[in-house]
Design an enzyme around this catalytic site. Sequence first.
Site, short mmCIF file in Angstrom:
data_model
loop_
_atom_site.label_atom_id
_atom_site.label_comp_id
_atom_site.label_asym_id
_atom_site.label_seq_id
_atom_site.Cartn_x
_atom_site.Cartn_y
_atom_site.Cartn_z
N HIS A 1 64.06 38.35 73.72
CA HIS A 1 62.65 38.00 73.56
C HIS A 1 61.72 39.03 74.17
CE1 HIS A 1 63.64 33.41 73.00
NE2 HIS A 1 64.23 34.19 72.11
N ASP B 1 67.37 35.46 75.33
CA ASP B 1 66.04 35.11 75.82
C ASP B 1 65.38 36.40 76.32
OD1 ASP B 1 63.81 33.65 77.25
OD2 ASP B 1 65.01 31.94 76.63
#
Length: 413
Positions: free
Chosen positions: A261, A238
Amino acid sequence: MPITSPLFASGAFPTLHIKMENPISSLFLISLVSIFLTEAIADVVTILNVLNLGAKPDGKTDSTKAFLTAWAAACGSSKPATIFVPQGKYLVKQAHFKGKCKNRAITFQIDGILVAPSDYNVIGNAKNWLLFEGVDGVSIHGGILDGQGTTLWSCKASNKNCPRGATTLGFSNSNNVAITRLTSLNSQMFHIVFNGCKNVKLQSLKVFASGKSPNTDGIHVQLSSNISILNSKISTGDDCISVGPGTTNLWIQNMACGPGHGISIGSLGKDFEEAGVQNVTVKSVIFKNTQNGVRIKTWGRPSSGFVNNVLFQHATMINVQNPIVIDQNYCPYNKNCPGQVSGVKISDVTYQDIYGSSATRVAMKFDCSKRNPCQGIRLEDVHLTYKNQPAAQASCANAAGTTSGNIQPTSCL
């Protein structure tokens, strides 16, 4: 086992010159010096070895009580205290290290590895595995925290009824925190979280989890101020670093991010009444094979939140899907926000010296709110390429700003 004390580094003890003429006399003098230094350290710092309190370095025996006993002694000490964790593996279940403490100088010197229970049900329904709450002046040096989250990730991937998972290391309502040379592995959920904290310095950290691990943000900061994150490497599934509401005076520098991310301000605007984000600097970061580079993300719904005075500087993008992105229409699963517009006001955001390659054609995307268009967006020396033709492009909606220097792709501001 030797324990290094700050006293030596600070020059608190005078240099002693021993003339080695008589071996017996010299040994006697050395013994006296050793006794003197040991007693001097003991007078200044309380040292608590978890092995002496019942911890077992076998990775199987529950050592939670030994760590909590050490914390209670350190917290209740009238002088600075060091909790020493020697080499080895220590099984620790959920542990809550709570203030307010008598002293403001508690150090965890970790030479070993702390492992969470392999059965994710043991801590999977807790918000945190290791939580520090209401503390002041806590330092963590070295060590590995292994959240053993792989089995929980597999459970989630199979769409079974699984617990949410625990954050590996949390700090809540705490001040003057320093963490150096710590490694976090395979957290069930977020790796490190700061909520309601002030004056925090993180440096030389390593955070690792699979690129497919769900919701394993490396470092998350919210409702906190005066935070610096330096010289670290984060590879996860993430956000490498996520910035939540109420974050002010955040400095991020010399980072390696990927996979993951990227570095995200947001998501913001989930709640109507929400504190803003301001004074954020992100500089000298390498993004490699990430979903995003530098991102600002807000829900597409009414909110009192805002973002202003942000600098993204000296970033290198290597095969990044969305190197520069503002997304103010975030609406996961199209629930609770379709047809609405973001109330978060974004202004004074600078992108300076951003170079590298985009894995998609749209290398810059500013998708801002119809009701609150982005203001004061500045592009200075941005050069992003796309390997295929046509060349990289920029996309703008409800965004206004200026450009200077070499800009590629051509600005749409």
